[in-house]
Write a protein that holds these residues in place. Structure first.
Motif, PDB file in Angstrom:
ATOM      1  N   THR A  95      -8.037  -5.605  -9.905  1.00  0.00           N
ATOM      2  CA  THR A  95      -6.782  -4.846  -9.849  1.00  0.00           C
ATOM      3  C   THR A  95      -5.568  -5.768  -9.991  1.00  0.00           C
ATOM      4  N   GLU A  96      -5.838  -7.008 -10.395  1.00  0.00           N
ATOM      5  CA  GLU A  96      -4.771  -8.020 -10.423  1.00  0.00           C
ATOM      6  C   GLU A  96      -3.614  -7.626 -11.331  1.00  0.00           C
ATOM      7  N   ASN A  97      -3.912  -6.902 -12.398  1.00  0.00           N
ATOM      8  CA  ASN A  97      -2.846  -6.564 -13.351  1.00  0.00           C
ATOM      9  C   ASN A  97      -2.279  -5.157 -13.161  1.00  0.00           C
TER      10      ASN A  97
ATOM     11  N   SER B 185      -0.063  -2.097 -11.617  1.00  0.00           N
ATOM     12  CA  SER B 185       1.268  -1.946 -11.031  1.00  0.00           C
ATOM     13  C   SER B 185       1.139  -1.332  -9.628  1.00  0.00           C
TER      14      SER B 185
END
Lengths: 200, 220
Positions: free
Chosen positions: A173-175, A177
């Motif tokens: 889920t690093e990218n 928003s």
């Protein structure tokens, strides 16, 4: 009256509640505007979407997360998330090493301002009985199997302090928003009966 | 009171019934009972601890079979009777026959309720009373069996725990549920190991945290 004749007859409990409301209204003990406003607030305004926004922000903003874990009552009240059943808040964090689960064994205490009203299972006697005695077995009923090495911490909110679980941010889920993250934060993940995942 | 409500740790209560996409209220009457309870509490007729105790006095067989909001309805009706807001005859007929009971009574306004729903309750401050315990202190939960309302459940009585954190000062529910006297005192989160509570078969790393009033514990 022709319309009502097509409906199912009112149950005893419906009749009792109708009689009680009419009695208390006529006696000036309650007024309808207040009752409608209360129902609207808890049915339409508060709910798990608020907790999800708090969690997503904590995942994105380490400074906010630190304040939340340090003093949840003030941090949440500053955001406008406080009130009945949520004036005194503690946020507990799930990690690889620790899984937190919340319950109220004596009644049904739950952090209303951030999660809304609890689901029936949370208030049910089976949940309240099992959460403290066999939390791992209880979690299996929710489809969650925890590794033996994960420490389970159960929080019985029997006084006036209410607990919110900060779920573990899932990998991959690093990218995403903050708005996207909110979508994967479920009510159950904030009670501790679930986890935030990408597969929902 | 060692009542049916003190159910933490009991076996054979059945599976947890998990409903997918559950609505906030399943039927309109539930929302009316909920709102009437909040509004009568907001008008100052009773406090939370009193209504919790009322729910605890539901006969055990009914407690286990009533739906959640049927319990609330029972408590609301009995609270209105206890506080002399309505008569039994009025409850049964739904007709006002004792208007004098509530003459001049002021119902809670929506503004008043909205304030409570959105604002932080004041924290009880008593500078004269420093906390008796601090984080890390070893304690024993008292083995007490009061016949009245209390928030120390059976499953921790007599068990050894460690204070995790202090929460500040709150009114002791044991007297607050019964018209006083007010007993403001410190509340602490206390950790008990799962093995202390449930024996050696419990997982070694698991633990239970519970909030205890000063009157519920002794130093170990």
């Amino acid at each position: 009256m022709t319309e009502s004749s097509h409906r199912a007859p009112l149950s005893d409990v419906q009749l009792r509640v109708r009689a009680l409301e009419s009695l208390l209204t006529e006696k000036g003990v309650v007024n309808r505007e207040t009752l409608d406003g209360i129902v609207d607030h808890y049915e339409n305004k508060v709910g798990p979407h608020i907790g999800a926004a708090i969690v997503a922000r904590a995942w994105m903003d380490p400074e906010f997360k630190a304040r939340l874990l340090e003093d949840a009552s003030t941090t949440l009240a500053d955001q406008g998330y406080t009130g009945i059943e949520g004036s005194h808040m503690v946020v507990v964090e799930n990690t690889d090493a620790v899984h937190n689960l919340t319950v109220c064994t004596l009644c049904s205490c739950y952090p209303w301002p951030v999660l809304g009203l609890p689901p029936n299972w949370y208030k049910s006697t089976p949940y309240r009985a099992k959460a403290v005695r066999d939390p791992r077995g209880l979690l299996r009923e929710f489809g969650l199997e925890l590794p033996e090495e994960t420490a389970v911490r159960v929080w019985d909110s029997n006084a006036e302090i209410r607990y919110l679980v900060l779920p573990k941010r899932p990998e991959g889920t690093e990218n995403m928003s903050e708005a996207e993250l909110q979508e994967i934060v479920t009510r159950d993940s904030m009670v501790g009966t679930g986890q935030a995942t990408l597969e929902q | 009171m060692n009542g049916i409500h003190d159910i933490g740790g009991m076996d054979n209560i059945g599976p947890v019934n998990i409903e997918k996409d559950e609505p906030v209220f399943h039927e309109d009457w539930e929302s009316r009972v909920y709102a009437m309870t909040l509004a009568t509490m907001g008008a100052g007729i009773f406090v939370t601890d009193e209504v919790r105790y009322m729910t605890e006095t539901i006969p055990p067989a009914d407690y286990l079979t009533f739906s959640y909001y049927e319990k609330w309805l029972y408590s609301l009706e009995h609270m209105m009777l206890k506080k002399n807001m309505v008569t039994r005859e009025e409850l049964e007929s739904g007709e006002v026959s004792a208007p004098e009971l509530t003459a001049g009574f002021e119902a809670a306004s929506l503004e008043r309720m909205a304030y409570g729903m959105k604002n932080r309750m004041p924290v009880f401050v008593d500078a004269e009373s420093p906390p008796r315990f601090k984080a890390g202190d070893a304690i024993i939960a008292r083995n007490i069996n009061p016949p009245h309302h209390t928030r120390i459940p059976r499953y921790i009585r007599g068990r050894r725990g460690v204070v995790e954190m202090g929460h500040g000062i709150f009114l002791l529910p044991d007297t607050n549920a019964h018209g006083g006297p007010d007993k403001p005192q410190h509340v602490y989160s206390v950790r008990f190991s799962a093995r202390e509570l449930w024996g050696e078969d419990a997982p070694a790393n698991d633990s239970l945290y519970i909030d205890l009033f000063d009157d519920y514990m002794d130093p170990d």
